[in-house]
Design an enzyme around this catalytic site. Sequence first.
Site, PDB file in Angstrom:
ATOM      1  N   HIS A  89      42.153  50.044  32.440  1.00 47.10           N
ATOM      2  CA  HIS A  89      42.507  49.848  33.853  1.00 47.10           C
ATOM      3  C   HIS A  89      43.780  50.575  34.277  1.00 47.10           C
ATOM      4  CE1 HIS A  89      46.022  47.264  33.224  1.00 47.10           C
ATOM      5  NE2 HIS A  89      45.383  46.841  32.156  1.00 47.10           N
ATOM      6  N   GLU A 145      59.023  38.473  28.145  1.00 47.78           N
ATOM      7  CA  GLU A 145      58.527  39.781  27.660  1.00 47.78           C
ATOM      8  C   GLU A 145      59.434  40.912  28.192  1.00 47.78           C
ATOM      9  OE1 GLU A 145      54.754  42.189  28.533  1.00 47.78           O
ATOM     10  OE2 GLU A 145      54.090  40.951  26.876  1.00 47.78           O
ATOM     11  N   HIS A 149      37.019  45.936  34.354  1.00 41.93           N
ATOM     12  CA  HIS A 149      38.072  45.460  35.267  1.00 41.93           C
ATOM     13  C   HIS A 149      37.573  45.577  36.708  1.00 41.93           C
ATOM     14  CE1 HIS A 149      42.000  45.306  37.274  1.00 41.93           C
ATOM     15  NE2 HIS A 149      42.556  44.940  36.118  1.00 41.93           N
ATOM     16  N   ARG A 163      46.638  52.758  35.811  1.00 41.42           N
ATOM     17  CA  ARG A 163      46.675  53.659  36.971  1.00 41.42           C
ATOM     18  C   ARG A 163      46.763  55.125  36.585  1.00 41.42           C
ATOM     19  NH1 ARG A 163      47.793  49.515  39.872  1.00 41.42           N
ATOM     20  NH2 ARG A 163      47.466  49.583  42.120  1.00 41.42           N
ATOM     21  N   ASP A 171      55.799  43.229  33.761  1.00 36.19           N
ATOM     22  CA  ASP A 171      56.072  44.482  34.474  1.00 36.19           C
ATOM     23  C   ASP A 171      55.137  44.777  35.635  1.00 36.19           C
ATOM     24  OD1 ASP A 171      53.738  45.009  33.139  1.00 36.19           O
ATOM     25  OD2 ASP A 171      54.681  46.184  31.556  1.00 36.19           O
ATOM     26  N   GLU A 205      54.536  50.430  35.785  1.00 39.03           N
ATOM     27  CA  GLU A 205      55.069  49.309  35.000  1.00 39.03           C
ATOM     28  C   GLU A 205      56.421  49.614  34.351  1.00 39.03           C
ATOM     29  OE1 GLU A 205      51.937  50.396  34.863  1.00 39.03           O
ATOM     30  OE2 GLU A 205      50.728  48.672  35.494  1.00 39.03           O
TER      31      GLU A 205
HETATM   32  C1  UD1 Z   1      47.630  45.089  37.792  1.00 37.55           C
HETATM   33  C2  UD1 Z   1      49.061  45.463  37.391  1.00 37.55           C
HETATM   34  C3  UD1 Z   1      49.103  46.019  35.980  1.00 37.55           C
HETATM   35  C4  UD1 Z   1      48.421  45.079  34.994  1.00 37.55           C
HETATM   36  C5  UD1 Z   1      47.008  44.792  35.492  1.00 37.55           C
HETATM   37  C6  UD1 Z   1      46.352  43.787  34.581  1.00 37.55           C
HETATM   38  C7  UD1 Z   1      50.620  46.311  39.083  1.00 37.55           C
HETATM   39  C8  UD1 Z   1      51.124  47.479  39.826  1.00 37.55           C
HETATM   40  N1  UD1 Z   1      49.560  46.511  38.278  1.00 37.55           N
HETATM   41  O1  UD1 Z   1      46.876  46.303  37.908  1.00 37.55           O
HETATM   42  O2  UD1 Z   1      50.463  46.199  35.588  1.00 37.55           O
HETATM   43  O3  UD1 Z   1      48.390  45.690  33.730  1.00 37.55           O
HETATM   44  O4  UD1 Z   1      47.083  44.237  36.811  1.00 37.55           O
HETATM   45  O5  UD1 Z   1      44.979  43.727  34.773  1.00 37.55           O
HETATM   46  O6  UD1 Z   1      51.128  45.235  39.237  1.00 37.55           O
HETATM   47  N2  UD1 Z   1      40.668  43.123  41.818  1.00 37.55           N
HETATM   48  C9  UD1 Z   1      39.729  42.179  42.186  1.00 37.55           C
HETATM   49  N3  UD1 Z   1      39.811  40.935  41.620  1.00 37.55           N
HETATM   50  C10 UD1 Z   1      40.746  40.606  40.697  1.00 37.55           C
HETATM   51  C11 UD1 Z   1      41.668  41.579  40.312  1.00 37.55           C
HETATM   52  C12 UD1 Z   1      41.638  42.827  40.893  1.00 37.55           C
HETATM   53  O7  UD1 Z   1      38.852  42.430  43.004  1.00 37.55           O
HETATM   54  O8  UD1 Z   1      40.746  39.466  40.224  1.00 37.55           O
HETATM   55  C13 UD1 Z   1      40.608  44.464  42.465  1.00 37.55           C
HETATM   56  C14 UD1 Z   1      41.019  44.394  43.947  1.00 37.55           C
HETATM   57  O9  UD1 Z   1      40.260  45.330  44.680  1.00 37.55           O
HETATM   58  C15 UD1 Z   1      42.489  44.818  43.899  1.00 37.55           C
HETATM   59  C16 UD1 Z   1      42.431  45.871  42.809  1.00 37.55           C
HETATM   60  O10 UD1 Z   1      41.539  45.344  41.827  1.00 37.55           O
HETATM   61  O11 UD1 Z   1      42.947  45.314  45.144  1.00 37.55           O
HETATM   62  C17 UD1 Z   1      43.763  46.253  42.196  1.00 37.55           C
HETATM   63  O12 UD1 Z   1      44.492  45.119  41.728  1.00 37.55           O
HETATM   64  P1  UD1 Z   1      46.074  45.334  41.381  1.00 37.55           P
HETATM   65  O13 UD1 Z   1      46.616  44.041  40.868  1.00 37.55           O
HETATM   66  O14 UD1 Z   1      46.770  45.947  42.531  1.00 37.55           O
HETATM   67  O15 UD1 Z   1      46.072  46.407  40.237  1.00 37.55           O
HETATM   68  P2  UD1 Z   1      45.539  46.376  38.755  1.00 37.55           P
HETATM   69  O16 UD1 Z   1      44.986  47.716  38.466  1.00 37.55           O
HETATM   70  O17 UD1 Z   1      44.687  45.202  38.540  1.00 37.55           O
HETATM   71  N1  UDP Z   2      41.148  39.761  28.687  1.00 37.12           N
HETATM   72  C1  UDP Z   2      40.302  38.730  29.116  1.00 37.12           C
HETATM   73  N2  UDP Z   2      39.033  39.054  29.532  1.00 37.12           N
HETATM   74  C2  UDP Z   2      38.576  40.330  29.538  1.00 37.12           C
HETATM   75  C3  UDP Z   2      39.458  41.369  29.118  1.00 37.12           C
HETATM   76  C4  UDP Z   2      40.729  41.050  28.696  1.00 37.12           C
HETATM   77  O1  UDP Z   2      40.678  37.558  29.110  1.00 37.12           O
HETATM   78  O2  UDP Z   2      37.405  40.556  29.918  1.00 37.12           O
HETATM   79  C5  UDP Z   2      42.522  39.420  28.270  1.00 37.12           C
HETATM   80  C6  UDP Z   2      42.997  40.022  26.967  1.00 37.12           C
HETATM   81  O3  UDP Z   2      42.689  39.183  25.862  1.00 37.12           O
HETATM   82  C7  UDP Z   2      44.500  40.147  27.185  1.00 37.12           C
HETATM   83  C8  UDP Z   2      44.624  40.366  28.686  1.00 37.12           C
HETATM   84  O4  UDP Z   2      43.378  39.975  29.256  1.00 37.12           O
HETATM   85  O5  UDP Z   2      45.201  38.938  26.885  1.00 37.12           O
HETATM   86  C9  UDP Z   2      44.918  41.811  28.988  1.00 37.12           C
HETATM   87  O6  UDP Z   2      44.829  42.049  30.360  1.00 37.12           O
HETATM   88  P1  UDP Z   2      44.797  43.507  30.969  1.00 37.12           P
HETATM   89  O7  UDP Z   2      44.273  44.460  29.970  1.00 37.12           O
HETATM   90  O8  UDP Z   2      44.101  43.390  32.288  1.00 37.12           O
HETATM   91  O9  UDP Z   2      46.342  43.784  31.302  1.00 37.12           O
HETATM   92  P2  UDP Z   2      47.551  44.390  30.457  1.00 37.12           P
HETATM   93  O10 UDP Z   2      47.730  43.584  29.230  1.00 37.12           O
HETATM   94  O11 UDP Z   2      47.231  45.826  30.187  1.00 37.12           O
HETATM   95  O12 UDP Z   2      48.701  44.280  31.401  1.00 37.12           O
END
Ligand code: UD1
Ligand code: UDP
Length: 381
Positions: free
Chosen positions: A222, A122, A255, A224, A100, A136
């Site tokens: 994490h 999923e 995160h 939103r 999602d 999501e």
């Molecule tokens: C995203 C997904 C969310 C998922 C989550 C898992 C959307 C809208 N959101 O949210 O559904 O649950 O990932 O973690 O698709 N960033 C880094 N390095 C990384 C990752 C993120 O620096 O490796 C920072 C960056 O500044 C980036 C920001 O996080 O711009 C947001 O990343 P984004 O993927 O847009 O949103 P998440 O909150 O991570």
């Molecule tokens: N996870 C990881 N390292 C971390 C925190 C979480 O590998 O430091 C793994 C966790 O076991 C799970 C996944 O990341 O499989 C969950 O990711 P996240 O919470 O970012 O996203 P969501 O599942 O909410 O979409």
Amino acid sequence: MASKKKVMLVFGTRPEAIKMAPVYHAIKTCPDEFELTLCVTAQHRQMLDQVLRVFDMVPDIDLDLMKEGQDLFDVTASVLLAMREVLRENRPDVLLVHGDTATTFASSLAAFYAGIKVGHVEAGLRTNNLQEPFPEEFNRQVTSKLSSWHFAPTDYSRENLLKEGIDTSSVFVTGNTVIDALFWALKKTEVDSEMKSLIHQNFASILPFSFEDTRFILITGHRRENFGDGFLNICEALRGLAKEYPKVQFVYPVHLNPHVQDPVTRILSGFNNVHLIAPLDYAPFLILLKHCFLVLTDSGGIQEEAPSLGKPVLVMRDVTERPEAVEAGTVKLVGANKHKIIESVSMLLDDERKYSEMSNSHNPYGDGKASIRILDVLRKC
Ligand code: UD1
Ligand code: UDP
């Protein structure tokens, strides 16, 4: 000989990569039947690369789209445009998407525009509230509309799809691939002594206590809809608990989203028993999950993994699309509500009976064979 089926996998974030890794490897074992292309949008960069490394996945196409502090407009538009080119050049028979995220939604939309069929891994998770989780719930509902094959993790998710009028013959209950990934990674930590020793060395350098014989709480967050006041409440609850229980350790792999990093480091730095650490690789994270006392999280994936390890999960959300473990008693919703978080954590720390009631190990989300079931469907589709 029949021609090979062209399957493309696309994903961009940490959880998608973890949950698609078993599917990637299942398809890889059949090179005579499938021509596999792995496309990553890299909506996440560092957190995606961590997973690619652990699961030994090498992308054929890396769109490298992440921007610091990106918003939903940035990521949705950039994935949609980049996927137009990818699909024009590759024209797979099936595009497999997961879950999602913005990558899931925009890639499915691109495939729909390009006349390419989508398989959704999923599928069918629902809260039926477009604001929770945001965005999501919208992403997965629309992805269901755009998909030809729906891989539902449980009977409950299958029912959700049927209620929306999706043809029963296109829905397959497979289990969740996260359990395949979990079993694989846990086994690796048991049999690979070099990996095990590296993980222990790393923990010794980042945690000033022994994680194997100390009571600690594992935290992640994490979502939103928790940005702003939600995160302030969560951090204040943690600060209160850290003061109230000085002998309990609080481990928080933070995160990388700046909306999370900023409040967490501002409010929670400087406590001896609060350990703010960088996101962990999957295997070390699972080791902490296995040894922690309980998990406080708003994550989706962790709600699925923790029951398998018999760990109580307090979910910092008001609703969940994963009711199976709530019904089984291992998961409880506490919202991003300071008082509820403090009260629920304190109760589990202080009341052994209540703690043991929530510590049952069970697998409502699968048996570790979901990716094989998906492969079987791909063979026939
Ligand atoms: C995203 C997904 C969310 C998922 C989550 C898992 C959307 C809208 N959101 O949210 O559904 O649950 O990932 O973690 O698709 N960033 C880094 N390095 C990384 C990752 C993120 O620096 O490796 C920072 C960056 O500044 C980036 C920001 O996080 O711009 C947001 O990343 P984004 O993927 O847009 O949103 P998440 O909150 O991570
Ligand atoms: N996870 C990881 N390292 C971390 C925190 C979480 O590998 O430091 C793994 C966790 O076991 C799970 C996944 O990341 O499989 C969950 O990711 P996240 O919470 O970012 O996203 P969501 O599942 O909410 O979409």
